[in-house]
Each structure stands twice: as C-alpha cells, then as structure tokens.
Design a protein around this motif. Structure first.
Motif, mmCIF file in Angstrom:
data_model
loop_
_atom_site.group_PDB
_atom_site.id
_atom_site.type_symbol
_atom_site.label_atom_id
_atom_site.label_comp_id
_atom_site.label_asym_id
_atom_site.label_seq_id
_atom_site.Cartn_x
_atom_site.Cartn_y
_atom_site.Cartn_z
ATOM 1 N N ALA A 32 23.504 31.734 -5.004
ATOM 2 C CA ALA A 32 24.342 30.891 -5.865
ATOM 3 C C ALA A 32 23.508 30.156 -6.901
ATOM 4 N N GLY A 33 22.214 30.344 -6.889
ATOM 5 C CA GLY A 33 21.362 29.688 -7.867
ATOM 6 C C GLY A 33 20.776 28.402 -7.324
ATOM 7 N N LEU A 34 20.385 27.550 -8.243
ATOM 8 C CA LEU A 34 19.743 26.289 -7.882
ATOM 9 C C LEU A 34 20.770 25.172 -7.752
ATOM 10 N N ASP A 35 20.345 24.066 -7.194
ATOM 11 C CA ASP A 35 21.196 22.893 -7.046
ATOM 12 C C ASP A 35 21.359 22.238 -8.418
ATOM 13 N N VAL A 36 22.533 22.404 -9.029
ATOM 14 C CA VAL A 36 22.780 21.914 -10.385
ATOM 15 C C VAL A 36 22.613 20.399 -10.460
ATOM 16 N N ALA A 37 23.071 19.687 -9.448
ATOM 17 C CA ALA A 37 22.930 18.226 -9.445
ATOM 18 C C ALA A 37 21.455 17.827 -9.523
ATOM 19 N N GLU A 38 20.616 18.594 -8.860
ATOM 20 C CA GLU A 38 19.175 18.322 -8.886
ATOM 21 C C GLU A 38 18.591 18.585 -10.274
ATOM 22 N N LEU A 39 19.146 19.539 -10.989
ATOM 23 C CA LEU A 39 18.651 19.845 -12.329
ATOM 24 C C LEU A 39 19.124 18.828 -13.366
ATOM 25 N N ILE A 40 20.348 18.354 -13.216
ATOM 26 C CA ILE A 40 20.909 17.413 -14.186
ATOM 27 C C ILE A 40 20.314 16.018 -14.015
ATOM 28 N N ALA A 41 20.148 15.588 -12.779
ATOM 29 C CA ALA A 41 19.571 14.263 -12.499
ATOM 30 C C ALA A 41 18.463 14.420 -11.456
ATOM 31 N N PRO A 42 17.326 14.986 -11.877
ATOM 32 C CA PRO A 42 16.268 15.288 -10.902
ATOM 33 C C PRO A 42 15.554 14.040 -10.376
ATOM 34 N N ASP A 43 15.046 14.175 -9.175
ATOM 35 C CA ASP A 43 14.191 13.139 -8.585
ATOM 36 C C ASP A 43 12.796 13.347 -9.190
ATOM 37 N N PRO A 44 12.299 12.400 -9.980
ATOM 38 C CA PRO A 44 11.001 12.564 -10.647
ATOM 39 C C PRO A 44 9.845 12.852 -9.680
ATOM 40 N N GLY A 45 9.974 12.405 -8.458
ATOM 41 C CA GLY A 45 8.926 12.662 -7.469
ATOM 42 C C GLY A 45 8.928 14.094 -6.955
ATOM 43 N N ARG A 46 10.110 14.716 -6.919
ATOM 44 C CA ARG A 46 10.224 16.080 -6.391
ATOM 45 C C ARG A 46 10.209 17.153 -7.467
ATOM 46 N N LEU A 47 10.591 16.809 -8.686
ATOM 47 C CA LEU A 47 10.754 17.802 -9.747
ATOM 48 C C LEU A 47 9.516 18.661 -10.007
ATOM 49 N N PRO A 48 8.313 18.079 -10.126
ATOM 50 C CA PRO A 48 7.152 18.940 -10.396
ATOM 51 C C PRO A 48 6.923 19.998 -9.324
ATOM 52 N N GLN A 49 7.055 19.641 -8.045
ATOM 53 C CA GLN A 49 6.863 20.612 -6.963
ATOM 54 C C GLN A 49 7.982 21.647 -6.952
ATOM 55 N N PHE A 50 9.207 21.193 -7.193
ATOM 56 C CA PHE A 50 10.349 22.102 -7.252
ATOM 57 C C PHE A 50 10.132 23.145 -8.351
ATOM 58 N N TRP A 51 9.756 22.682 -9.537
ATOM 59 C CA TRP A 51 9.584 23.592 -10.673
ATOM 60 C C TRP A 51 8.411 24.536 -10.447
#
Length: 156
Positions: A32-51
């Motif tokens: 189903a793809g990625l968590d859209v909520a996480e992409l629209i309002a990402p947690d700055p602490g998790r975003l670099p590792q996620f990406w």
C-alpha cells in the motif's frame, strides 16, 4: 519495509547459489506504499533514518546481483509501485475474486493525488520503466494504471 528486505537478504546468503529473489504479498495488495501521515507531518527525529532506509531498499533491489522479480498479486500504489520498478521483472496477476468482487489490481506513483510529489529518483525510475512522456503524464496526474494496460506500456 527495510527490515523485511534485510531479512530476505540474510536468508538469501544461507542458500547455496541463489538465482533470483521473488517479492510477493497478499492477494489484494502488493504494497500500500508508505505511511502518508508520516510523509506529510514527519517526526524530525525519525525522518532521516526513514528516508535512508527507503533509499537503501532501492539500492539493494535495483543493484542486486540476483535477478529480482516482483510478483504482484494486488494493488501497488506509490511505494508499492516503486518496489516493483526496483526489480528486474514485474509480473502482475489479475483474476479471481477478492471479498466476492472481481480482482482488478492497479499500479502507479499516485503521490500527486495525495498532494505530495514523488522524489526525483523515483520519477526517473518510472521514466526508465515506461518512457519519458508516459512517465511525465503519469507523475503529473498521479495515474494508477489498470493491469490490462501494463503490457502495452512495456511492463508486462
């Protein structure tokens, strides 16, 4: 997603002379793809590792020494499409029923329908898969292609 690919890579190392890697999922949805909520309002602490993890999945699949095959048994929007395109071959099954309805899976980078843009490297992957003009239109419109068109697009 990355953890699943990592587990598969670890398993492949234990198999003597593997020839290919098959990626599949359940009957209704490949991914189903990625968590859209996480992409629209990402947690700055998790975003670099996620990406970083998302890009590493791409590198691992696209750069694998093995033949990689995405066996799509269901819908593959957004990152599901991206995962399939990162493989050498894509096979989409269309038929049968899911929950009593005829199964008609679709695939595409539909991020623009959600108000976000696909990253440039993901767009380039679509260009390499279906050609520049088709990819340009598909990215602008957020097109989800029905399985029946894939053969004509050169993806079957």
């Amino acid at each position: 997603m990355k953890k699943s690919v990592d587990r598969s890579k670890t398993l492949m190392k234990t198999i003597q002379s593997p020839k290919c890697y098959l990626a599949s999922s359940n009957a209704a949805i490949f991914s189903a793809g990625l968590d859209v909520a996480e992409l629209i309002a990402p947690d700055p602490g998790r975003l670099p590792q996620f990406w970083k993890s998302l890009q590493q999945v791409y590198i691992d699949l696209y750069g694998s020494r093995l033949a990689t095959v995405a066996c799509l048994t269901g819908h593959a929007p957004a990152a599901g499409c991206f995962l399939a395109m990162a493989c050498d071959y894509r096979v989409m099954y269309a038929g049968g029923t899911v929950n009593g309805r005829k199964h008609m899976p679709k695939i595409g980078l539909n991020e623009t329908q959600l108000g976000i843009a696909a990253p440039p490297w993901m767009g380039q992957l679509l260009v390499r898969t279906i050609g520049f003009r088709r990819a340009e239109l598909a990215l602008a419109m957020g097109t989800l292609f029905p399985h029946i068109l894939l053969w004509r697009l050169g993806c079957g």
